[in-house]
Design a protein around this motif. Structure first.
Motif, mmCIF file in Angstrom:
data_model
loop_
_atom_site.group_PDB
_atom_site.id
_atom_site.type_symbol
_atom_site.label_atom_id
_atom_site.label_comp_id
_atom_site.label_asym_id
_atom_site.label_seq_id
_atom_site.Cartn_x
_atom_site.Cartn_y
_atom_site.Cartn_z
ATOM 1 N N LYS A 505 -55.555 -2.534 -42.719
ATOM 2 C CA LYS A 505 -56.963 -2.569 -42.314
ATOM 3 C C LYS A 505 -57.238 -1.513 -41.250
ATOM 4 O O LYS A 505 -56.419 -1.259 -40.372
ATOM 5 C CB LYS A 505 -57.328 -3.966 -41.795
ATOM 6 N N PHE A 506 -58.444 -0.928 -41.382
ATOM 7 C CA PHE A 506 -58.901 0.094 -40.455
ATOM 8 C C PHE A 506 -60.346 -0.198 -40.078
ATOM 9 O O PHE A 506 -61.085 -0.846 -40.824
ATOM 10 C CB PHE A 506 -58.811 1.486 -41.082
ATOM 11 N N LEU A 527 -58.512 -10.083 -35.438
ATOM 12 C CA LEU A 527 -57.795 -8.818 -35.435
ATOM 13 C C LEU A 527 -58.000 -8.099 -34.111
ATOM 14 O O LEU A 527 -58.880 -8.445 -33.321
ATOM 15 C CB LEU A 527 -58.275 -7.917 -36.583
ATOM 16 N N LYS A 528 -57.186 -7.057 -33.891
ATOM 17 C CA LYS A 528 -57.352 -6.184 -32.730
ATOM 18 C C LYS A 528 -56.865 -4.790 -33.105
ATOM 19 O O LYS A 528 -56.207 -4.594 -34.139
ATOM 20 C CB LYS A 528 -56.570 -6.727 -31.531
ATOM 21 N N LEU A 529 -57.168 -3.825 -32.269
ATOM 22 C CA LEU A 529 -56.714 -2.463 -32.523
ATOM 23 C C LEU A 529 -55.196 -2.379 -32.445
ATOM 24 O O LEU A 529 -54.566 -2.993 -31.574
ATOM 25 C CB LEU A 529 -57.323 -1.496 -31.513
ATOM 26 N N SER A 530 -54.628 -1.593 -33.349
ATOM 27 C CA SER A 530 -53.189 -1.350 -33.337
ATOM 28 C C SER A 530 -52.863 -0.297 -32.281
ATOM 29 O O SER A 530 -53.699 0.545 -31.944
ATOM 30 C CB SER A 530 -52.748 -0.856 -34.721
ATOM 31 N N PRO A 531 -51.628 -0.305 -31.745
ATOM 32 C CA PRO A 531 -51.238 0.764 -30.805
ATOM 33 C C PRO A 531 -51.204 2.148 -31.462
ATOM 34 O O PRO A 531 -51.219 3.166 -30.768
ATOM 35 C CB PRO A 531 -49.837 0.340 -30.356
ATOM 36 N N SER A 532 -51.141 2.191 -32.793
ATOM 37 C CA SER A 532 -51.104 3.476 -33.494
ATOM 38 C C SER A 532 -52.387 4.260 -33.223
ATOM 39 O O SER A 532 -53.470 3.675 -33.084
ATOM 40 C CB SER A 532 -50.944 3.272 -34.995
ATOM 41 N N SER A 547 -63.532 8.600 -36.690
ATOM 42 C CA SER A 547 -62.085 8.437 -36.809
ATOM 43 C C SER A 547 -61.793 7.049 -37.369
ATOM 44 O O SER A 547 -62.581 6.107 -37.197
ATOM 45 C CB SER A 547 -61.382 8.645 -35.459
ATOM 46 N N LEU A 548 -60.651 6.943 -38.032
ATOM 47 C CA LEU A 548 -60.216 5.686 -38.645
ATOM 48 C C LEU A 548 -59.121 5.082 -37.780
ATOM 49 O O LEU A 548 -58.044 5.670 -37.629
ATOM 50 C CB LEU A 548 -59.712 5.944 -40.067
ATOM 51 N N CYS A 549 -59.419 3.903 -37.222
ATOM 52 C CA CYS A 549 -58.499 3.281 -36.270
ATOM 53 C C CYS A 549 -57.805 2.087 -36.925
ATOM 54 O O CYS A 549 -58.485 1.163 -37.419
ATOM 55 C CB CYS A 549 -59.252 2.814 -35.026
ATOM 56 N N PRO A 550 -56.462 2.058 -36.943
ATOM 57 C CA PRO A 550 -55.749 0.930 -37.557
ATOM 58 C C PRO A 550 -55.936 -0.356 -36.752
ATOM 59 O O PRO A 550 -56.044 -0.347 -35.524
ATOM 60 C CB PRO A 550 -54.282 1.370 -37.544
ATOM 61 N N ALA A 551 -56.023 -1.457 -37.507
ATOM 62 C CA ALA A 551 -56.165 -2.781 -36.884
ATOM 63 C C ALA A 551 -54.972 -3.626 -37.279
ATOM 64 O O ALA A 551 -54.321 -3.391 -38.302
ATOM 65 C CB ALA A 551 -57.463 -3.443 -37.332
ATOM 66 N N GLU A 552 -54.681 -4.648 -36.445
ATOM 67 C CA GLU A 552 -53.551 -5.535 -36.755
ATOM 68 C C GLU A 552 -53.903 -6.957 -36.366
ATOM 69 O O GLU A 552 -54.862 -7.187 -35.598
ATOM 70 C CB GLU A 552 -52.299 -5.078 -35.994
#
Length: 552
Positions: A505-506, A527-532, A547-552
């Motif tokens: 997910k992004f 969910l929350k933002l991934s450190p990536s 920008s596309l931000c990964p979620a986790e």
């Protein structure tokens, strides 16, 4: 006896030669006029190149996404990433989409030229209308008045501002002008099949325009009244019926498949519009309507053209502009009709001579007046009224013919009005950009297959999706038609997809990166933002950094 027969033969030969001479002259005149129309389109294409490539809000909003989504059956795979307008009929967008999907995308000036030349057909049709309506007998006067009427019509803030853009208002306007031109031509013909064909052509043009873009509906009452008057003048009920049938056929030619597609997917052929009638479970049973520009009082309705005769914004459009043409035409209609009425009362030259010099002008007046009120009460948005703007010169010059007897006074007044309109115009800027190596250049970082990308913004961002991972799902929420608080099928599916584990997910970041804002959004789904790090999108259409931000 032999001499008499020889004389008859010679006379027959002379008549045949005369007929051939007349036919050749007509053919030469027709070819010369067609060449002039072609030059008009070329001029419009060159103007489009000079103005620069389109970077209009709606291009980034849905004009790139909608045709791609339609061709790839994304209506239920994605969930409205182009917001409510992403469901509109994309047929008119196929021209630009086809150009930028071809090798011509590497020649941006060629794309700009083609788009402008197509829009220039409007100017060519306007020239045909002007030549049909403005017909004083003396050649110099006729040429001067026609030139003034045409130049006033094609130099307006709306037409020039939109030429070469993706808004499709000029694409649809050419069908409106084509329909009006066909109705005006009917008055020049004798009865019979030719008249029926004229009604069929006029109806087909109107229907095609409406099928391409539903905002063209505001001209339907005006064209309908003109068709009715033309039918009454020709005493043909069949012609009026043919007009209606042809208009219906034209509408379904361009809109039928799209309506059927939406009906099968959502149970509403106009989804998400008119859902207060069709009540599709995929959206709220509410009306989508934009009343921002509709006159809010009777006085404003009656004087509306004078509001944008001064520098303004958010009166009939978002960008700042000024245009006196509508106000000038408004006054011209009133003065012209009074002058025509006065000519009926005074001795000497009567209204027949004036009408002979302006055949069809009363029909143009009728079309513009009826369409104006329909436009003001339905939309009040300037872009949609381009056909009316383009007819302001014809109206004004026609009224001058009715007002003045002296040809020199007419020509002087026409040139003066043209100069006044041109010198006071502040043109609409819908968004242009410098030329780059490609007309559209979008670079999206690779995403994992079957990813889910959440887009939560009112900003126009869907343009990147056709260039992104095709197996990913792009889902929209908190935009101009879907909200987290809603319980319709689309909003519920967004929540289900974001809460279901398994797919990468992004979330799309728009503008300056704001981790707090994005985490607050993602928290609705656990969910929350991934450190990536976020993956930047690069584009020559860029206004907001994406920008596309990964979620986790």
């Amino acid at each position: 006896m032999i001499d008499q027969q020889a004389a008859i033969n010679a006379s027959a030969i002379d008549r045949a030669q005369d007929r051939r001479s007349v036919a050749f002259e007509r053919l030469f005149t027709a070819w010369r006029f067609c060449l002039l129309l072609a030059l008009v389109c070329v001029g419009a294409g060159l103007l489009s190149v000079m103005l620069g490539p389109d970077n209009y809000w709606d291009l980034r909003y849905y004009h790139l996404y909608a045709p791609w989504a339609y061709l790839h059956d994304r209506f239920l795979y994605d969930i409205g990433p182009a917001q409510e307008q992403g469901f509109l009929n994309p047929t008119a967008d196929f021209l630009l989409y086809g150009l930028i999907s071809s090798p011509l995308n590497d020649s941006p000036r060629v794309v700009a030229f083609i788009m402008g030349a197509v829009h220039g057909i409007n100017a060519a049709l306007l020239l045909a209308i002007v030549c049909r309506v403005i017909r004083p007998p003396e050649a110099v006067e006729r040429l001067t008045l026609r030139a003034a009427a045409w130049l006033m019509g094609v130099s307006g803030a709306g037409f020039v501002g939109l030429i070469g853009t993706s808004s499709n208002d000029l694409t649809c306007a050419l069908f409106v002008l084509g329909s009006l031109s066909s109705l005006l031509k009917i008055g020049e013909r004798a009865g019979g099949r030719a008249t029926w064909r004229g009604f069929a052509a006029a109806g087909l043009w109107a229907g095609l325009g409406l099928g391409l873009k539903y905002t063209v509906a505001f001209v339907a009452p005006g064209l309908g009244v003109v068709a009715l008057l033309a039918a009454l003048r020709k005493r043909t009920l069949i012609g009026l019926i043919v007009f209606g049938l042809a208009a219906t056929a034209g509408f379904f030619i361009f809109a039928g498949h799209h309506l059927l597609t939406l009906w099968k997917a959502f149970g509403n052929p106009f989804f998400p519009y008119l859902n207060q009638i069709f009540r599709s479970p995929y959206f709220e049973p509410t009306e989508i309507w934009d009343p921002r520009f509709i006159p809010d009082s009777f006085w404003k309705l009656m004087t509306f053209p004078f509001y944008w005769a001064k520098t303004n914004d958010y009166v009939v459009s978002e960008p700042t502009f000024r245009d006196w043409r509508a106000a000038i035409a408004y006054v011209a209609i009133i003065v012209g009709v009074l002058a025509l009425a006065a000519s009926c009362l005074r001795k000497g030259r009567g209204p027949r001579d004036l009408l002979a010099q302006t055949p069809g002008l009363l029909l143009v007046f009728t079309f513009v007046v009826v369409s104006y009120f329909s436009w003001a009460l339905e939309f009040g948005y300037y872009r949609y009224a381009i056909p009316l703007e383009m007819l302001t010169g014809t109206i004004t010059v026609g009224a001058l013919i009715w007002l003045f007897d002296d040809r020199r006074l007419r020509m002087t007044a026409a040139v003066a009005v043209l100069a006044l309109a041109a010198s006071t115009t502040i043109y609409l800027d819908w968004g242009r950009r410098p030329y780059t190596d490609k007309y559209v250049d979008v670079q999206v970082p690779p995403l994992p297959r079957r990813s889910i990308v959440l887009i939560a913004t009112w900003d126009p961002v869907a343009y990147f999706i056709p260039y992104a991972e095709p197996t990913a799902q792009y889902i929209g929420i908190e935009n101009n038609y879907l909200e987290l608080s809603q319980t319709n099928k689309l909003a519920t599916e967004v929540k289900r997809l974001m809460r279901t584990p398994g797919h990468p997910k992004f979330v799309l970041s728009v503008g300056d990166f704001d981790a707090g804002k994005l985490n607050m959004l993602l928290d609705n789904f656990g969910l929350k933002l991934s450190p990536s790090p976020c993956l930047p999108i690069h584009s020559n259409l860029e206004v907001h950094v994406l920008s596309l931000c990964p979620a986790e």
